[in-house]
Design an enzyme around this catalytic site. Structure first.
Site, short mmCIF file in Angstrom:
data_model
loop_
_atom_site.label_atom_id
_atom_site.label_comp_id
_atom_site.label_asym_id
_atom_site.label_seq_id
_atom_site.Cartn_x
_atom_site.Cartn_y
_atom_site.Cartn_z
CE LYS A 262 -1.73 47.88 24.41
NZ LYS A 262 -2.86 48.33 23.57
CE LYS B 221 -2.34 43.75 21.21
NZ LYS B 221 -3.36 44.60 20.59
N1 C2G Z 1 -11.23 45.55 17.16
C1 C2G Z 1 -12.48 45.20 16.63
N2 C2G Z 1 -12.58 44.13 15.81
C2 C2G Z 1 -11.47 43.40 15.50
C3 C2G Z 1 -10.21 43.76 16.02
C4 C2G Z 1 -10.12 44.85 16.85
O1 C2G Z 1 -13.50 45.85 16.92
N3 C2G Z 1 -11.63 42.32 14.68
C5 C2G Z 1 -11.18 46.72 18.06
C6 C2G Z 1 -10.71 46.35 19.46
O2 C2G Z 1 -11.81 45.85 20.22
C7 C2G Z 1 -10.22 47.71 19.98
C8 C2G Z 1 -9.68 48.37 18.70
O3 C2G Z 1 -10.22 47.64 17.59
O4 C2G Z 1 -11.33 48.48 20.46
C9 C2G Z 1 -8.16 48.34 18.64
O5 C2G Z 1 -7.76 46.99 18.80
P1 C2G Z 1 -6.25 46.72 19.30
O6 C2G Z 1 -5.32 47.52 18.50
O7 C2G Z 1 -6.06 45.25 19.43
O8 C2G Z 1 -6.30 47.40 20.76
P2 C2G Z 1 -5.98 46.75 22.16
O9 C2G Z 1 -4.67 46.06 22.12
O10 C2G Z 1 -7.18 46.00 22.55
O11 C2G Z 1 -5.74 48.06 23.06
O12 C2G Z 1 -6.20 50.81 26.87
C10 C2G Z 1 -6.86 49.95 25.96
C11 C2G Z 1 -5.89 49.24 25.05
O13 C2G Z 1 -4.93 50.14 24.52
C12 C2G Z 1 -6.67 48.57 23.94
#
Ligand code: C2G
Length: 130
Positions: free
Chosen positions: A44, A46
């Site tokens: 990703k 990351k």
């Molecule tokens: N999130 C949120 N509000 C934020 C930050 C994050 O609601 N201010 C939510 C994201 O939308 C996600 C969850 O927290 O639903 C986890 O965020 P991340 O760790 O950034 O996940 P991501 O990299 O988007 O991975 O297969 C799907 C991916 O693995 C999603």
């Protein structure tokens, strides 16, 4: 029992993550979090600050979370939904529309992201402050 699943990296856990998990759990009776592995994160683009094991340990300490499983691929969602008898797939609306194909198997819910907070922002502000 209504089973809910969500996916993510959940690095440097913050209240935006907690709010997502709280609302996801409130949609059912049991919440599974598929946590991105360190290798999947690399895919990703990351690099999590905390290792998979540390991120898993932190999630398991949250009362909204009932089970943490690894997320290794984009494609595993369809099989996870069957394997864990999932009723609802939930994720933040930064992904809105991206997983609609899962509607063939379960309810798909995109929850509004919590504004003003992100791991990226935290890292940037800490770097600036140092
Ligand atoms: N999130 C949120 N509000 C934020 C930050 C994050 O609601 N201010 C939510 C994201 O939308 C996600 C969850 O927290 O639903 C986890 O965020 P991340 O760790 O950034 O996940 P991501 O990299 O988007 O991975 O297969 C799907 C991916 O693995 C999603």
């Amino acid at each position: 029992m209504k089973r809910v699943i969500t996916y993510g990296t959940f690095d440097m856990l913050h209240y935006g993550h907690i709010e997502l998990l709280r609302r996801a759990r409130a949609l059912g009776d049991y919440l599974i979090v598929a946590l991105s592995s360190d290798e999947f994160n690399a895919g990703k683009g990351k690099k999590a600050y905390f290792s998979y094991d540390d991120r898993k340990r932190m999630l398991e300490a949250i009362r909204h979370v009932d089970l943490v499983i690894p997320e290794h691929t984009w494609e595993q969602k369809a099989s996870d939904i069957g394997l864990y008898q999932v009723d609802t797939f939930v994720i933040g609306d930064d992904w809105a529309g991206k997983f609609n194909e899962l509607q063939a198997q379960c309810e798909v819910v995109y929850l509004a992201r919590t504004p003003e907070i992100s791991t990226t922002q935290i890292k940037a502000e800490l770097t600036k402050a140092s």
